[in-house]
Scaffold this motif. Structure first.
Motif, short mmCIF file in Angstrom:
data_model
loop_
_atom_site.label_atom_id
_atom_site.label_comp_id
_atom_site.label_asym_id
_atom_site.label_seq_id
_atom_site.Cartn_x
_atom_site.Cartn_y
_atom_site.Cartn_z
N VAL A 192 -4.83 47.05 26.40
CA VAL A 192 -4.39 46.45 25.15
C VAL A 192 -3.13 47.16 24.63
O VAL A 192 -2.22 46.54 24.08
CB VAL A 192 -5.53 46.42 24.09
CG1 VAL A 192 -5.76 47.77 23.46
CG2 VAL A 192 -5.25 45.38 23.03
N LEU A 193 -3.04 48.48 24.87
CA LEU A 193 -1.82 49.20 24.47
C LEU A 193 -0.63 48.75 25.32
O LEU A 193 0.47 48.52 24.80
CB LEU A 193 -2.03 50.72 24.60
CG LEU A 193 -3.02 51.33 23.59
CD1 LEU A 193 -3.25 52.81 23.88
CD2 LEU A 193 -2.54 51.15 22.14
N ALA A 194 -0.86 48.57 26.60
CA ALA A 194 0.22 48.13 27.50
C ALA A 194 0.70 46.74 27.12
O ALA A 194 1.90 46.46 27.09
CB ALA A 194 -0.25 48.15 28.95
N GLU A 195 -0.27 45.87 26.81
CA GLU A 195 0.10 44.50 26.39
C GLU A 195 1.01 44.52 25.17
O GLU A 195 1.84 43.64 24.97
CB GLU A 195 -1.15 43.69 26.03
CG GLU A 195 -1.84 43.09 27.23
CD GLU A 195 -3.28 42.71 26.92
OE1 GLU A 195 -3.59 42.52 25.72
OE2 GLU A 195 -4.09 42.63 27.86
N ASN A 196 0.80 45.52 24.33
CA ASN A 196 1.63 45.64 23.13
C ASN A 196 2.83 46.57 23.34
O ASN A 196 3.47 47.00 22.39
CB ASN A 196 0.77 46.12 21.95
CG ASN A 196 -0.13 45.00 21.46
OD1 ASN A 196 0.28 44.16 20.68
ND2 ASN A 196 -1.36 44.95 21.97
N HIS A 197 3.11 46.86 24.60
CA HIS A 197 4.29 47.64 24.99
C HIS A 197 4.34 49.00 24.31
O HIS A 197 5.39 49.47 23.90
CB HIS A 197 5.57 46.85 24.71
CG HIS A 197 5.64 45.59 25.51
ND1 HIS A 197 6.12 45.54 26.78
CD2 HIS A 197 5.22 44.33 25.22
CE1 HIS A 197 6.03 44.31 27.24
NE2 HIS A 197 5.49 43.56 26.32
N ILE A 198 3.18 49.62 24.17
CA ILE A 198 3.12 50.98 23.63
C ILE A 198 3.02 51.95 24.81
O ILE A 198 2.16 51.80 25.67
CB ILE A 198 1.91 51.15 22.69
CG1 ILE A 198 2.14 50.29 21.44
CG2 ILE A 198 1.69 52.63 22.33
CD1 ILE A 198 0.90 50.07 20.61
N ASN A 199 3.96 52.90 24.85
CA ASN A 199 3.99 53.85 25.95
C ASN A 199 3.06 55.02 25.67
O ASN A 199 3.28 55.77 24.72
CB ASN A 199 5.40 54.38 26.17
CG ASN A 199 6.29 53.30 26.74
OD1 ASN A 199 5.90 52.60 27.67
ND2 ASN A 199 7.47 53.15 26.17
N VAL A 200 2.07 55.18 26.50
CA VAL A 200 1.14 56.29 26.38
C VAL A 200 1.59 57.34 27.38
O VAL A 200 1.98 57.01 28.50
CB VAL A 200 -0.29 55.83 26.67
CG1 VAL A 200 -1.22 57.02 26.78
CG2 VAL A 200 -0.75 54.87 25.59
N ASP A 201 1.54 58.60 26.98
CA ASP A 201 1.99 59.64 27.91
C ASP A 201 0.77 60.37 28.48
O ASP A 201 0.09 59.86 29.37
CB ASP A 201 2.95 60.56 27.17
CG ASP A 201 3.57 61.58 28.10
OD1 ASP A 201 3.50 61.38 29.33
OD2 ASP A 201 4.11 62.58 27.60
N ILE A 202 0.44 61.53 27.94
CA ILE A 202 -0.67 62.33 28.49
C ILE A 202 -2.01 61.74 28.04
O ILE A 202 -2.16 61.34 26.88
CB ILE A 202 -0.56 63.78 27.99
CG1 ILE A 202 0.78 64.37 28.44
CG2 ILE A 202 -1.73 64.62 28.47
CD1 ILE A 202 1.03 65.77 27.93
#
Lengths: 413, 413
Positions: B282-292
């Motif tokens: 769901v974060l990827a769908e909203n183009h949010i970049n997660v790091d660690i």
């Protein structure tokens, strides 16, 4: 549902606050149940700033690059106005000229619109969106960005209104209508309720500056009602329509004036017939607008020719003529700068032969020298010294009693 | 004739003078007999000014309108650079992203390039023209303007270089190369002659800020030699190439750091397998970049999960997670802001197991608390308090002796 096209000029979108105000004028029409297409210019001084940037790099920028540069101005405004509409809860879509399907000739800096492909706009309107279009710009058949030249956003608005069969095109500006003359300079200048396309066309061509002539011409050819009204105050503007619909029928509708005119004189034109055509052909090819033309025969087989242009085109005009000196066949050219044009316009003129005479007489009484004259059925233009421009306009405005609603012009005996 | 792609960032075209200077760097390559395609960013602070304008209207601008607004920035630069080249007597053609055939996904504000249709560029190059392309922007299949997000102009340059089979892509910037760490903050930071794609990729991803990771990735995938060099001084920069070509083989090549990191903790994730996937989907769908990402099991059937994001994405991340709370199945979320990431990068690391230990040890010696850790074959990242960031980077840089040309790292016992 009827469609209205609204156009907001540079001063009407010159700041964030003004853009928000423009949005409120759009929403007013939406609340009345209209569909709306909005055309905007670049914000306030943006265009001037862009021109200044280019001037820092070169005095002779390529016109294609200038179009590339200047077309960013309206693109900024469409996105900001669209944001303002959405922040008020309205659905909108911003479109560059080419996205809105505005196709033009392959000419830079003053292209003409050749066709408007309205499919995309109609789809967006059908979805209930307010369509916000960048004025002044389009695209040619080679996908090159073009601009429509001075007043191009008016042209965009009228062309869109006509292509979309809009009920009306409203031109919002920093003045509240069309006046008998420029109220900033002329005492007694009065707002007109209505004016005919032809009169407006002459006024626009004469530099009244409210509306671009191409826009008026377009509206006339498509019988599209046009209003000029204030973006600030919510009051009636001036309606531009067919002459037959006008309430008042004045002999003289208004007095227009325009500075920075140059008279070019071409001496010793060898062939008075083909030479004349050749000169104006080569100027037209270079997109130089010539206004008044006067020809006089001085000696056998040699003709002198004078014409007026805008001062900003002096360099280019001289360059074009001198580059073609041999082909055009003249002996020399001279120019006189620092001139201005003062004109009267009115469709009643054609049946009142004394109007031109009255104008010349009042100018003579005030010792204002007339350098060139040009007349049409509905106008008389005179070229005078720039220093005399405002005084000339005022005495002519007074002479035809334009400050009152029912003027009774004193025709010259 | 070989083709070079040059890219000038915002600070390298930040004024009329800098644009003229950039033109001289282009002409240098032309004089060497190369064909040149130049990619430019928006001038200096233009993008910030445009964002400020939009912020005056709404805090939540539509991304489509933002792309419409921001893409004017590079369009201004291409026209001005093209004018500068022409005023020096060189033939050039300015092109917006879409005119240069840059096609992207239908995503606003961080679209990826899907294809470059090079026909028009090749035609112009064949005519002997310098092609000046607007970086950072493209067009999707529906003729919508898109932007490529942060560092997008680097991506444009590398993608063009690869599509046009350029000999090299030169990234001109306000630093003169890639350093072992940021010389503005870290004493002894030294310019590298060469660095591998993978190392650069880690440094770029870690916020070294010189080059955008997508650009490096693209160059790596196409084995395109990339240089980073100064737009001001005419000196050698840093060459980014295959590892096998590098002269030095360091254990640790550089220390990167990046502030404004937030750690998000998701408590009571019901299903540790599908729940994890669901959250990052769901974060990827909203183009949010997660790091660690760190996962820890606390109780039976309940997992806690921590991950780091950039502070600017905090609002959006919270909104997305909370809107999907039931579907994702967690009990609550918390966040800790004011964090920073400090990382070491080097392809020699994989065969030196003590490198991570040495880093932790030196941080511990300086009482710097480590909040999160992440490692790959060629990097070790630690999350620390923002207040400790620069101190941590300095002691790590010192510990690995990065200031000297032949470092002999002191491995932890």
């Amino acid at each position: 549902m009827s469609l209205i096209v609204q156009k907001f000029g540079g001063t009407s979108v010159g700041s964030v606050e003004k853009i928000q105000h423009a949005a409120s004028r759009v929403i007013q029409e939406i609340k009345k149940g209209h569909q709306v297409v909005v055309v905007v210019s670049a914000m306030g001084k943006t265009t001037d700033e862009l021109i200044r940037l280019a001037a820092g790099i070169t005095q002779t920028p390529n016109k294609r690059d200038m179009d590339m540069l200047l077309s960013t101005g309206e693109q900024m405004t469409i996105s900001l106005l669209s944001m303002a509409l959405q922040s008020e809860g309205y659905s909108s879509v911003s479109m560059t000229g080419w996205q809105a399907g505005i196709q033009t000739e392959a000419v830079h800096s003053k292209a003409r619109i050749t066709h408007i492909e309205t499919t995309r706009m109609k789809q967006e309107l059908a979805k209930g969106k307010i369509v916000v279009v960048a004025g002044f710009q389009g695209m040619d058949a080679n996908f090159e960005l073009t601009t429509l030249g001075r007043g191009g956003s008016d042209t965009t608005a009228v062309a869109l209104a006509s292509s979309l069969a809009a009920e009306r095109c409203d031109i919002y500006t920093d003045v509240d209508g069309v006046y008998t003359s420029d109220p900033r300079y002329i005492k007694g200048a009065r707002k007109l309720e209505g004016i005919s396309y032809d009169e407006m066309l002459e006024l626009a061509n004469l530099g009244a500056g409210v509306l671009h002539p191409r826009a008026v011409e377009y509206a006339k050819n498509h019988s599209l009602p046009l209003t000029v009204r204030s973006s600030i105050e919510d009051i009636e503007g001036t309606l531009i329509e067919e002459e037959s619909m006008l309430e008042e029928n004045l002999v003289v509708r208004g007095v227009a004036f325009e500075g920075d005119i140059v008279r070019i004189t071409v001496y010793g034109l060898e062939n008075e017939f083909t030479g004349l055509a050749a000169i104006f052909s080569v100027l037209a090819e270079n997109h130089i607008n010539v206004d008044i033309i006067i020809q006089s025969q001085t000696e056998l087989n040699s003709t002198n020719l004078s014409f007026s242009i805008k001062e900003e085109e002096l360099e280019e005009t001289r360059r074009v003529l001198l580059n073609n000196k041999d082909a055009l066949g003249f002996s020399k050219i001279e120019h006189e700068a620092g001139l201005a044009k003062v004109s009267i316009v009115g469709s009643g003129m054609v049946s009142n032969p004394g109007v031109a005479a009255q104008m010349f007489q009042v100018l003579a009484e005030h010792t204002i020298a007339v350098k060139m004259v040009s007349t049409s059925e509905i106008k008389v233009s005179t070229v005078v010294e720039m220093n005399d421009m405002l005084r000339a306009a005022q005495v002519v405005h007074d002479s035809f009693s334009l400050e009152s609603l029912q003027p009774k012009p004193q025709l010259a005996k």
